[in-house]
Motif scaffolding. Structure first.
Motif, PDB file in Angstrom:
ATOM      1  N   CYS A   1       0.870  -1.307   0.170  1.00 60.59           N
ATOM      2  CA  CYS A   1      -0.202   0.149   0.188  1.00 60.59           C
ATOM      3  C   CYS A   1       0.863   1.226   0.267  1.00 60.59           C
ATOM      4  CB  CYS A   1      -1.039   0.195   0.864  1.00 60.59           C
ATOM      5  SG  CYS A   1      -1.982   1.470   1.027  1.00 60.59           S
TER       6      CYS A   1
ATOM      7  N   ARG B   1       4.107  -1.452  -7.355  1.00 59.60           N
ATOM      8  CA  ARG B   1       3.701  -0.420  -6.323  1.00 59.60           C
ATOM      9  C   ARG B   1       4.787   0.323  -5.630  1.00 59.60           C
ATOM     10  NH1 ARG B   1      -2.573   0.282  -5.361  1.00 59.60           N
ATOM     11  NH2 ARG B   1      -1.017   1.554  -2.728  1.00 59.60           N
TER      12      ARG B   1
ATOM     13  N   LYS C   1       0.648   9.159   0.719  1.00 60.97           N
ATOM     14  CA  LYS C   1      -0.948   8.769   0.800  1.00 60.97           C
ATOM     15  C   LYS C   1      -1.721   9.749   1.445  1.00 60.97           C
ATOM     16  CE  LYS C   1      -1.304   5.351   0.857  1.00 60.97           C
ATOM     17  NZ  LYS C   1      -1.656   4.322  -0.760  1.00 60.97           N
TER      18      LYS C   1
ATOM     19  N   HIS D   1      -8.811  -3.214  -2.670  1.00 60.83           N
ATOM     20  CA  HIS D   1      -9.236  -1.194  -2.265  1.00 60.83           C
ATOM     21  C   HIS D   1     -10.965  -1.789  -2.521  1.00 60.83           C
ATOM     22  CE1 HIS D   1      -5.744   0.216  -2.692  1.00 60.83           C
ATOM     23  NE2 HIS D   1      -6.314   0.785  -1.388  1.00 60.83           N
TER      24      HIS D   1
ATOM     25  N   GLU E   1      -2.344  -5.026  -3.678  1.00 63.28           N
ATOM     26  CA  GLU E   1      -1.885  -5.005  -2.519  1.00 63.28           C
ATOM     27  C   GLU E   1      -1.083  -5.639  -1.544  1.00 63.28           C
ATOM     28  OE1 GLU E   1      -2.993  -0.281  -0.718  1.00 63.28           O
ATOM     29  OE2 GLU E   1      -3.160  -2.290  -0.181  1.00 63.28           O
TER      30      GLU E   1
ATOM     31  N   ASP F   1      -3.417   0.321   5.094  1.00 63.88           N
ATOM     32  CA  ASP F   1      -4.137  -1.108   5.108  1.00 63.88           C
ATOM     33  C   ASP F   1      -3.199  -2.310   5.118  1.00 63.88           C
ATOM     34  OD1 ASP F   1      -5.918   0.637   3.783  1.00 63.88           O
ATOM     35  OD2 ASP F   1      -4.884   0.769   1.854  1.00 63.88           O
TER      36      ASP F   1
ATOM     37  N   GLN G   1      -5.959  -5.693   4.382  1.00 62.54           N
ATOM     38  CA  GLN G   1      -6.753  -6.520   3.149  1.00 62.54           C
ATOM     39  C   GLN G   1      -4.623  -6.646   1.980  1.00 62.54           C
ATOM     40  OE1 GLN G   1      -7.755  -2.929   1.639  1.00 62.54           O
ATOM     41  NE2 GLN G   1      -6.347  -2.158  -0.092  1.00 62.54           N
TER      42      GLN G   1
HETATM   43 MN    MN Z   1      -4.203   0.861   0.201  1.00 69.67          MN
END
Ligand code: MN
Ligand code: PEP
Length: 352
Positions: free
Chosen positions: A108, A132, A137, A278, A304, A315, A318
């Protein structure tokens, strides 16, 4: 208005059509010169000659085949402007769009050099073509981890130097574009900034392909009009991303609107990727929704991945582990094959 040129129109004729359209007061733009086709899309300003005179003047030019009214407000993104799929070319021969399913993965947020090196190597080995690497953020609370910001750029340079991976990062302010462009290969406009029009114009004037995420409460048409800002500003390389929308449902973080994938594929030539991380907010749902996304026509996934999700600064709930991501890439490959798409094989699978 869309002017369709003949397959054999010469470069000189094409340029003459664009120039003439501009002299007639149209906001004319060459959309595509490849495949022996070229199109000019023009907005008719209120003070231009009557439409019939305009059309007659343009139809007389050598190289012009047909002229039709653009029926969609997102003129450049529309399939009317370009019927064939756009393929975004990245350094090193990687592509997004076309027959491939492309996977982007990474944490993330960028937290440390060690974290990024381990994750970049891990996801690259598993089959990700882009990593990524978010430095800025957008957080709901000002007290939550805001990302390493500009200071993380040197860290990303080091990741690139050591691993050779392609990187993408989120930009939240127009000034971020020039700042990150020397280091990353793609920029991302996040869901919260989908209608930040100054930012859209800034990435539109930039040199790197743009991943544009759908806003939390935005319609498909609004997403396409946001993409139109980027295209109109001169950047043809836009990748749309479905990342879930707000609904009354509380079992998942968002409701991943997979309807959007085939709808977008009908309406636009731009590649469409899906963010099931997400979109669901739940690691156990990332694989099934990745499969579903590919089955319904997505050109790629953005996922992610953290080397130790419970320790993630954002995050944490997740993100997948690196082994979970490896398993995901293997598990979605048969789906890609079943719908006639190719996926680059993870290095481990092709090793002797
Ligand atoms: Mn994220
Ligand atoms: C992200 O991808 O890091 C992110 C913040 O997602 P979104 O913009 O979709 O909320």
């Amino acid at each position: 208005m869309i002017i369709q040129l003949t397959p054999h129109a010469t470069a000189g004729q094409i340029d003459a059509v664009v120039q003439k359209a501009q002299t007639l007061g149209l906001h004319a733009k060459l959309v595509s010169r490849d495949h022996h086709r070229a199109l000019v899309v023009g907005r008719v300003p209120p003070n231009a000659h009557t439409n019939t005179t305009l059309t007659d003047d343009l139809l007389r030019l050598p190289g012009v085949q047909t002229i039709k009214r653009a029926s969609k407000p997102f003129k450049l993104a529309s399939r009317e402007a370009q019927p064939h799929d756009s393929v975004i070319r990245l350094p090193g021969g990687a592509t997004i769009g076309g027959s491939n399913v492309s996977v982007i993965a990474g944490p993330c947020g960028v937290e440390s050099l060690e974290q990024m090196l381990e994750t970049a190597e891990g996801v690259k080995k598993a089959g990700a073509i882009v990593v990524r690497a978010s430095l800025f953020k957008p957080r709901t609370s000002p007290y939550e981890f805001q990302g390493l910001g500009e200071e993380g750029l040197d860290l990303l340079r080091e990741v690139k130097r050591k691993t050779g991976v392609l990187l993408e990062t989120e930009v939240m302010h127009p000034d971020h574009v020039a700042l990150v462009e020397p280091v990353v290969d793609l920029v991302r406009v996040g869901a919260r900034n989908m209608q930040n029009f100054d930012l859209l114009r800034a990435v539109g004037q930039g040199r790197k392909p743009v991943i544009l995420k759908r806003g939390l409460a935005s319609t498909i048409k609004e997403l396409l009009l946001a993409a139109e800002y980027i295209l109109d500003a001169g950047n043809p390389d836009v990748i749309l991303c479905e990342r879930g929308i707000r609904t009354f449902e509380t079992e998942t973080r968002n409701t991943l609107d997979l309807n959007a994938v085939p709808v977008l594929k009908q309406l636009t030539h731009l590649p469409v990727i899906v963010d099931p991380s997400h979109g669901t907010g739940r690691p156990d749902l990332v694989l099934p929704m990745s499969r579903a996304a590919i089955a319904c026509g997505a050109d790629g996934l953005i996922i992610e991945v953290h080397r130790n999700p419970p320790e993630a600064k954002s995050d944490a709930a997740q993100q997948l582990t690196i082994p979970q991501f490896e398993a995901l890439v293997r598990a979605v490959q048969p789906i890609a094959a079943a719908v006639g798409r190719t996926m680059p094989l993870p290095l481990k699978a092709i090793a002797p």
